[in-house]
Design a protein around this motif. Sequence first.
Motif, mmCIF file in Angstrom:
data_model
loop_
_atom_site.group_PDB
_atom_site.id
_atom_site.type_symbol
_atom_site.label_atom_id
_atom_site.label_comp_id
_atom_site.label_asym_id
_atom_site.label_seq_id
_atom_site.Cartn_x
_atom_site.Cartn_y
_atom_site.Cartn_z
ATOM 1 N N VAL A 165 0.851 -1.193 0.000
ATOM 2 C CA VAL A 165 0.000 0.000 0.000
ATOM 3 C C VAL A 165 0.886 1.243 0.000
ATOM 4 O O VAL A 165 0.611 2.223 -0.684
ATOM 5 N N ARG A 166 1.978 1.149 0.752
ATOM 6 C CA ARG A 166 2.910 2.281 0.849
ATOM 7 C C ARG A 166 3.749 2.423 -0.418
ATOM 8 O O ARG A 166 3.993 3.540 -0.875
ATOM 9 N N TYR A 167 4.208 1.281 -0.972
ATOM 10 C CA TYR A 167 5.029 1.277 -2.190
ATOM 11 C C TYR A 167 4.437 0.294 -3.194
ATOM 12 O O TYR A 167 4.937 -0.822 -3.368
ATOM 13 N N PRO A 168 3.365 0.667 -3.891
ATOM 14 C CA PRO A 168 2.686 -0.280 -4.791
ATOM 15 C C PRO A 168 3.520 -0.717 -5.997
ATOM 16 O O PRO A 168 3.267 -1.778 -6.567
ATOM 17 N N GLU A 169 4.512 0.043 -6.361
ATOM 18 C CA GLU A 169 5.335 -0.293 -7.524
ATOM 19 C C GLU A 169 6.560 -1.132 -7.169
ATOM 20 O O GLU A 169 7.372 -1.424 -8.037
ATOM 21 N N SER A 170 6.710 -1.517 -5.940
ATOM 22 C CA SER A 170 7.899 -2.228 -5.480
ATOM 23 C C SER A 170 7.937 -3.653 -6.043
ATOM 24 O O SER A 170 7.146 -4.517 -5.665
ATOM 25 N N THR A 171 8.882 -3.893 -6.916
ATOM 26 C CA THR A 171 9.035 -5.221 -7.517
ATOM 27 C C THR A 171 9.464 -6.266 -6.494
ATOM 28 O O THR A 171 8.909 -7.368 -6.492
ATOM 29 N N PRO A 172 10.422 -5.983 -5.609
ATOM 30 C CA PRO A 172 10.791 -6.997 -4.610
ATOM 31 C C PRO A 172 9.621 -7.400 -3.714
ATOM 32 O O PRO A 172 9.460 -8.575 -3.381
ATOM 33 N N LEU A 173 8.796 -6.425 -3.326
ATOM 34 C CA LEU A 173 7.641 -6.753 -2.494
ATOM 35 C C LEU A 173 6.617 -7.581 -3.271
ATOM 36 O O LEU A 173 6.033 -8.525 -2.733
ATOM 37 N N GLN A 174 6.403 -7.235 -4.514
ATOM 38 C CA GLN A 174 5.465 -8.003 -5.343
ATOM 39 C C GLN A 174 5.961 -9.431 -5.542
ATOM 40 O O GLN A 174 5.189 -10.388 -5.478
ATOM 41 N N GLN A 175 7.271 -9.572 -5.779
ATOM 42 C CA GLN A 175 7.838 -10.912 -5.950
ATOM 43 C C GLN A 175 7.753 -11.712 -4.656
ATOM 44 O O GLN A 175 7.431 -12.902 -4.683
ATOM 45 N N ALA A 176 8.039 -11.073 -3.528
ATOM 46 C CA ALA A 176 7.969 -11.760 -2.241
ATOM 47 C C ALA A 176 6.543 -12.222 -1.958
ATOM 48 O O ALA A 176 6.322 -13.336 -1.477
ATOM 49 N N ARG A 177 5.565 -11.391 -2.292
ATOM 50 C CA ARG A 177 4.164 -11.774 -2.088
ATOM 51 C C ARG A 177 3.786 -12.943 -2.990
ATOM 52 O O ARG A 177 3.117 -13.877 -2.564
ATOM 53 N N ALA A 178 4.219 -12.896 -4.245
ATOM 54 C CA ALA A 178 3.907 -13.988 -5.174
ATOM 55 C C ALA A 178 4.538 -15.298 -4.693
ATOM 56 O O ALA A 178 3.898 -16.360 -4.747
ATOM 57 N N GLU A 179 5.792 -15.240 -4.238
ATOM 58 C CA GLU A 179 6.456 -16.441 -3.729
ATOM 59 C C GLU A 179 5.756 -16.982 -2.488
ATOM 60 O O GLU A 179 5.587 -18.190 -2.335
ATOM 61 N N LEU A 180 5.344 -16.084 -1.611
ATOM 62 C CA LEU A 180 4.649 -16.485 -0.392
ATOM 63 C C LEU A 180 3.312 -17.150 -0.725
ATOM 64 O O LEU A 180 2.966 -18.188 -0.155
ATOM 65 N N LYS A 181 2.570 -16.585 -1.657
ATOM 66 C CA LYS A 181 1.288 -17.172 -2.061
ATOM 67 C C LYS A 181 1.491 -18.535 -2.720
ATOM 68 O O LYS A 181 0.724 -19.470 -2.464
#
Length: 180
Positions: free
Chosen positions: A43-59
């Motif tokens: 929510v704070r950094y919606p464009e963050s690729t590392p956060l998006q990748q970490a979320r995808a890996e976690l899911k």
Amino acid sequence: LKLRHEAIYQAFRYEQQVIAEARARQDEGDWRGALEAIDVALVRYPESTPLQQARAELKTEQQFRLAELDSDLMLARGSWLLQQRGVLEKRRTLAGANWTDGWKLTDIDQELARLHPALIGQGQRALKDGKAAVAERCFTLALQIQPDPAARKGLTAIRQSREQQQSASRERQHQPQGTP
């Protein structure tokens, strides 16, 4: 320019901190907390690729673990139903025909009939994924419920695969050293 670099560095540190926190929560078994930590950061950094990748890996890991647990539940349920059916059949032969036991047996047989194709499908998926132990348990339980050519074929494939692995390991052991 200096402020921009400082902001980028702080954002990078924040991403790494959130990812480390999410992994720690995941290791503790708090999958919900791990996902929430990443979602708050996104929510704070919606464009963050590392956060998006970490979320995808976690899911992905979460879905994998849930599938394993569902498989375990299916196997446990099938084993329990078979055991319960056996006990009820013994009870009926010992105590005579009882209409409640008959209903229970009918319900168990219907549930086992619904469970049988799911076990075969799970066994085939496990065999395709290289999980021979899970596949063997699924096929064996399916055969105990009802004789089926697909379950026999799966068990035969597992046995042949194990025999091939054993013969290959024996060949490697008997090869003279120095030859590939």
